[in-house]
Scaffold this motif. Structure first.
Motif, short mmCIF file in Angstrom:
data_model
loop_
_atom_site.label_atom_id
_atom_site.label_comp_id
_atom_site.label_asym_id
_atom_site.label_seq_id
_atom_site.Cartn_x
_atom_site.Cartn_y
_atom_site.Cartn_z
N UNK A 124 0.84 -1.20 0.00
CA UNK A 124 0.00 0.00 0.00
C UNK A 124 0.88 1.25 0.00
N UNK A 125 0.61 2.15 -0.92
CA UNK A 125 1.38 3.39 -1.00
C UNK A 125 0.85 4.40 0.02
N UNK A 126 1.77 4.91 0.83
CA UNK A 126 1.43 5.88 1.87
C UNK A 126 2.08 7.21 1.55
N UNK A 127 1.37 8.29 1.86
CA UNK A 127 1.89 9.63 1.65
C UNK A 127 2.39 10.19 2.98
N UNK A 128 3.69 10.43 3.06
CA UNK A 128 4.28 11.09 4.23
C UNK A 128 4.57 12.53 3.86
N UNK A 129 4.40 13.43 4.80
CA UNK A 129 4.56 14.86 4.53
C UNK A 129 5.61 15.42 5.47
N UNK A 130 6.68 15.94 4.87
CA UNK A 130 7.78 16.50 5.67
C UNK A 130 7.64 18.01 5.76
N UNK A 131 7.77 18.51 6.98
CA UNK A 131 7.64 19.94 7.24
C UNK A 131 9.00 20.53 7.53
N UNK A 132 9.17 21.81 7.21
CA UNK A 132 10.48 22.44 7.33
C UNK A 132 11.07 22.62 5.95
N UNK A 147 -3.82 17.88 9.48
CA UNK A 147 -4.28 18.29 10.80
C UNK A 147 -3.12 18.55 11.76
N UNK A 148 -1.96 18.00 11.45
CA UNK A 148 -0.78 18.18 12.29
C UNK A 148 0.11 19.33 11.81
N UNK A 149 -0.27 20.01 10.74
CA UNK A 149 0.63 21.00 10.14
C UNK A 149 1.12 22.05 11.13
N UNK A 150 0.27 22.68 11.94
CA UNK A 150 0.79 23.69 12.87
C UNK A 150 1.79 23.11 13.87
N UNK A 151 1.49 21.93 14.41
CA UNK A 151 2.41 21.29 15.35
C UNK A 151 3.72 20.94 14.66
N UNK A 152 3.63 20.38 13.46
CA UNK A 152 4.84 19.97 12.75
C UNK A 152 5.72 21.17 12.40
N UNK A 153 5.11 22.26 11.98
CA UNK A 153 5.91 23.45 11.65
C UNK A 153 6.56 24.03 12.90
N UNK A 154 5.86 23.99 14.00
CA UNK A 154 6.43 24.44 15.28
C UNK A 154 7.63 23.58 15.66
N UNK A 155 7.56 22.30 15.38
CA UNK A 155 8.65 21.39 15.72
C UNK A 155 9.82 21.44 14.75
#
Length: 308
Positions: free
Chosen positions: A13-21, A69-77
């Motif tokens: 199964x192909x999964x989409x991971x999103x890297x922030x920064x 949904x995690x974008x604000x947390x991920x960008x903060x991190x």
């Protein structure tokens, strides 16, 4: 912006991971927003993209959620960590195979594959609801891949058949298709019979999991697949796996969420290295309801992991 990296999960199964920064780009990576659902998007590059010296954090949404949904947390991190959010199978931009496996084992194996293919381990796992369960089950199975864990508003006790029936009836009550996104926000934020009082954050949360179709706005997931995913964990308690988690773990609950204080504190007691935090004026969607208070609740724990 976030950058997508395709990962191969259990059963191909192909999964989409999103890297922030902002790690260095390669000619095989492309910018795209994690909420983008347009068809025909290009390949998203090398799984090793963005690897470096920063410690890894992987964020897991709950049932029906998505990485954005995690974008604000991920960008903060992202200034201190390599922060990646995953669209789990059946969700977001990841594959939704009609006859695919939506078992607990499949979700855990997907997480294991993601950490290994992205070179994130040992990582800090931050999970909301079902994503938190997946995280602690992996931490019990593969302690070498997890150095810290944050559990956000997920119960360890069995929820039972009545809970599954309620969810089935709730999906049937959705007035899909929605004519506009404003209708989505209003229904989930005000008109949904599950809403005890108006909650604009809840309306915005569900607006993020809708996509426009010829007849209106529909969820990007299949409700039947969500129920199949849920039925693999609601009938069982998960205390045994919780007790096997050896890394430092923070249990966070919203004061008005689904995880009660007594159960949360029992989870902390069962965990070998458990800690507790709660967020006032927050419901089940803790990180979405009160983002600043959420960050304040988890920051000391994250700092202690870095200092340790």
């Amino acid at each position: 912006m976030a950058r997508r990296i395709d990962v191969t999960g259990a059963g191909g199964v192909r999964l989409a991971a999103w890297e922030f920064g902002d790690p260095p780009k390669t000619d095989r990576t492309h910018d795209t927003a994690p909420g983008d659902t347009a068809p025909g998007a290009p390949d998203r590059g090398d799984p090793a993209y963005g690897a470096g010296d920063l410690p890894g954090v992987l964020l897991l949404h709950g049932l029906m959620g998505r990485a954005s949904h995690w974008a604000p947390t991920a960008r903060w991190l992202s200034g201190r960590y390599r922060a990646v959010a995953l669209d789990q199978r059946g969700h977001g931009r990841s594959d939704k195979p009609p006859r695919g496996s939506y078992t607990r084992e499949a979700y855990v194996e997907d997480l294991e594959a993601t950490l290994e293919q992205l070179g994130l381990g040992p990582a800090v796992l931050i999970g909301h609801a079902m994503g938190a369960l997946t995280a602690w089950q992996l931490a019990a199975k593969r302690p070498d891949l997890v150095r810290g864990l944050i559990i956000c508003d997920m119960r360890a006790s069995a929820l039972g058949a009545a809970s599954q029936h309620t969810w089935t009836e709730w999906f049937r009550a959705w007035p899909v298709p929605f004519a506009t996104l404003a209708d989505v926000r209003k229904w989930f934020g005000e008109d949904d019979p599950w809403v005890e009082r108006p909650n604009p954050a809840r309306g915005a949360f569900y607006a993020e999991v809708m996509a426009e179709s010829p007849d209106g706005w529909r969820p990007v997931f299949e409700p039947e697949q969500m129920l199949r995913s849920r039925e693999t964990w609601v009938y069982d308690a998960h205390w045994e796996e919780l007790a096997q988690v050896r890394c430092p773990t923070l249990v966070v609950r919203g004061l008005d969420g689904e995880l009660g204080r007594a159960e949360a504190q029992e989870m902390v007691r069962v965990l070998p290295r458990g800690q507790y935090a709660e967020v006032a004026d927050a419901g089940h969607l803790v990180h979405y309801d009160q983002p600043e208070a959420w960050r304040a609740a988890i920051e000391p724990f994250l700092d202690s992991l870095r200092e340790g």
